[in-house]
Enzyme design. Structure first.
Site, short mmCIF file in Angstrom:
data_model
loop_
_atom_site.label_atom_id
_atom_site.label_comp_id
_atom_site.label_asym_id
_atom_site.label_seq_id
_atom_site.Cartn_x
_atom_site.Cartn_y
_atom_site.Cartn_z
N SER A 55 35.06 -24.79 7.02
CA SER A 55 35.89 -24.24 8.09
C SER A 55 37.07 -23.51 7.47
O SER A 55 37.34 -23.65 6.27
CB SER A 55 36.38 -25.38 8.99
OG SER A 55 37.44 -24.98 9.82
N TYR A 82 39.75 -33.36 11.57
CA TYR A 82 38.84 -32.26 11.29
C TYR A 82 39.27 -31.52 10.03
O TYR A 82 38.44 -31.18 9.18
CB TYR A 82 38.85 -31.31 12.50
CG TYR A 82 37.84 -30.19 12.43
CD1 TYR A 82 36.53 -30.40 12.84
CD2 TYR A 82 38.20 -28.91 12.02
CE1 TYR A 82 35.60 -29.36 12.81
CE2 TYR A 82 37.28 -27.88 11.98
CZ TYR A 82 35.98 -28.10 12.38
OH TYR A 82 35.07 -27.08 12.34
#
Length: 256
Positions: free
Chosen positions: A147, A160
């Site tokens: 990400s 996350y």
């Protein structure tokens, strides 16, 4: 080998976790179109089989494998079943992931652990079982989905961020240990993509404007725009690429 053959996945079997929808589904379709036999995965058996059926209807070779990627016993059982059927996983894509948005001071340990397990520990579990089989064969491709938060942090998504930062170094660790055995492990860092997981963000006018203004491309990414990079990292074209993270983000991470 011709340039076209460099990207040919014919004769290869690819297991893509979290591939009933979103980025995983797009990658599965792309791999199938490049010639790979597919193993699609999700936790829900009915949804996983439905996704597999849709891909079969498109003329692709697909089997469904419904299991929880955070369950060690379930992961081991799936690979044992494939072994028994003579199916070798040549390409593993660790894509399964979840998001949880909450200020860290309000975050429960259970929610922290759930995000870490789904986004990071699952890649360890699947990667370990795949590598056990790839090492004796002397070849294999692992693609981990990272990400923007593999590199940069954003408030309210701390678990996350930690998980995706871990994916970056897990990828390097895989390359260090398994590279000598002919295995390449690399990662993709998607930018802000038009997926179901981001629906709350895409429908927020303020956030939508921020993404478009912050990204040189001036728009959100489409799931299918990950396919080219994924096929490259799964193919012979990347045989001397290992331990890398490639951002597919419209240029967002490159600008202030």
């Amino acid at each position: 080998m011709t340039t076209q053959n460099l990207f040919d996945l014919s004769g290869r079997t690819a297991l893509i976790t979290g591939s009933t929808r979103g980025l995983g589904r797009a990658i599965a379709e792309g791999f199938g179109q490049a010639g790979a036999a597919l193993i699609v995965n999700g936790r829900d058996a009915a949804k996983t089989e439905a996704a597999a059926a849709e891909l079969r209807d498109a003329g692709l070779s697909v089997r469904a494998a419904a299991f929880d990627v955070t369950d060690e016993a379930a992961v081991e059982a799936v690979f044992a079943e494939l072994d028994a059927e003579g199916v070798a996983v040549d390409i593993l894509v660790n894509n399964a992931g979840i998001q949880h948005r909450q200020p860290m001071v309000e975050l429960s340990l259970a929610d922290w652990q759930r995000v870490i397990d789904t986004n990071l520990t699952s890649a360890f579990l699947l990667g370990r079982e795949a590598a056990k089989r790839m090492i004796p064969r002397g070849r294999g491709k692992i693609v981990n989905i990272g990400s923007l938060t593999s590199e940069l942090a954003r408030a309210t998504v701390i678990p996350y961020t930690v998980a995706k930062g871990g994916i970056r170094l897990l990828t390097k660790g895989m390359a260090a240990e398994w590279g000598p055995h002919g295995i390449q492990a690399n990662a993709i860092g998607p930018g802000y993509m038009l997926t179901e997981m981001n629906e709350a963000l895409t429908s927020n006018p303020e956030f939508d404007a921020w993404v478009k203004g912050r990204t040189p491309a001036g728009r959100w990414g489409k799931p299918e725009e990950l396919v080219g990079t994924a096929v490259y990292l799964a193919s012979a074209a990347s045989d001397y690429v290992n331990g890398q993270l490639i951002f597919v983000d419209g240029g967002m991470i490159s600008v202030l």
